[in-house]
Design a protein around this motif. Sequence first.
Motif, PDB file in Angstrom:
ATOM      1  N   GLY A   1       0.728  -1.207  -0.020  1.00  0.00           N
ATOM      2  CA  GLY A   1      -0.129   0.000  -0.110  1.00  0.00           C
ATOM      3  C   GLY A   1       0.829   1.176   0.091  1.00  0.00           C
ATOM      4  N   LEU A   2       1.829   1.421   0.815  1.00  0.00           N
ATOM      5  CA  LEU A   2       2.947   2.243   0.688  1.00  0.00           C
ATOM      6  C   LEU A   2       3.347   2.613  -0.541  1.00  0.00           C
ATOM      7  CD1 LEU A   2       4.221   4.645   2.265  1.00  0.00           C
ATOM      8  CD2 LEU A   2       5.795   3.028   3.134  1.00  0.00           C
TER       9      LEU A   2
ATOM     10  N   SER B   1       1.125   4.348  -2.943  1.00  0.00           N
ATOM     11  CA  SER B   1       0.892   5.656  -2.241  1.00  0.00           C
ATOM     12  C   SER B   1       2.014   6.422  -2.840  1.00  0.00           C
ATOM     13  CB  SER B   1       0.831   5.844  -1.012  1.00  0.00           C
ATOM     14  OG  SER B   1      -0.362   5.035  -0.271  1.00  0.00           O
TER      15      SER B   1
ATOM     16  N   LEU C   1       1.153   9.354  -5.543  1.00  0.00           N
ATOM     17  CA  LEU C   1       1.482  10.639  -5.175  1.00  0.00           C
ATOM     18  C   LEU C   1       2.343  11.460  -6.018  1.00  0.00           C
ATOM     19  CD1 LEU C   1       1.143  12.815  -2.764  1.00  0.00           C
ATOM     20  CD2 LEU C   1       3.365  11.829  -1.672  1.00  0.00           C
TER      21      LEU C   1
ATOM     22  N   LEU D   1       5.426  11.803   3.644  1.00  0.00           N
ATOM     23  CA  LEU D   1       4.849  10.507   3.608  1.00  0.00           C
ATOM     24  C   LEU D   1       5.922   9.433   3.988  1.00  0.00           C
ATOM     25  CD1 LEU D   1       2.445   8.654   2.440  1.00  0.00           C
ATOM     26  CD2 LEU D   1       3.581   8.640   0.444  1.00  0.00           C
TER      27      LEU D   1
END
Length: 219
Positions: free
Chosen positions: A176-177, A180, A184, A208
């Motif tokens: 998930g990171l 992201s 982003l 983040l």
Amino acid sequence: MQHSATQTQEIAGAPKVSPESSRGRRGPYAKTVRTRERIIDACEALYASKGFRATTVKEIAALAGISDRGLVHHFPSRDDLLFAVLERHEKRSSDAIVHDDPYDVLRAILAQEESLSRDPHLAELRTVISAEAIDPAHPAHEHYRGVYEQWSGFLTDLFRALERRGDLAEGADPAGLAASVIALTDGLQLQRLYGIEGPTGPSILRRLVEDHVPALRTP
């Protein structure tokens, strides 16, 4: 800028490419390398301002200061031109993040995004071509599909390595990171090209990553 070495022509939205931008080597091979690099420079400029599909071989030749026939001698097809640009871009990206330690890799990724934010031409090139390539018929479609898959896998493995070391924030999901980070960087870059003001992409990306990898924070 010259067309067939005689006709001077301006191409809207594209920066000039100097025929003398690369010197130092001698002989026919060096001349060939310089000519190819000049052609790729012209492609980058035009693809960023117009996109791949709207750019003609004549425009590329004019901006590079070479005849149409001379251009085709070095790059027989439009697809060859596109993949030369993509190869250069991917080499820049991969060379910038060659490290063994996960922390060094993350720092290199953040530094690369900082550099990209200061080069709107390169940012626009990457955004325009990747957006065009969403179409399955686009010659770069499979290339970008592979790039996103590899980048996602690479970042996921990187965050999993940090998780195994106990360096990832509790409850953080490596996959998930990774998703992201990709979303982003792409999303903020697109907003910047639209002229939307706000916090810089690199600063948000750094926040983040540091939120999920606290040891990365600079004291």
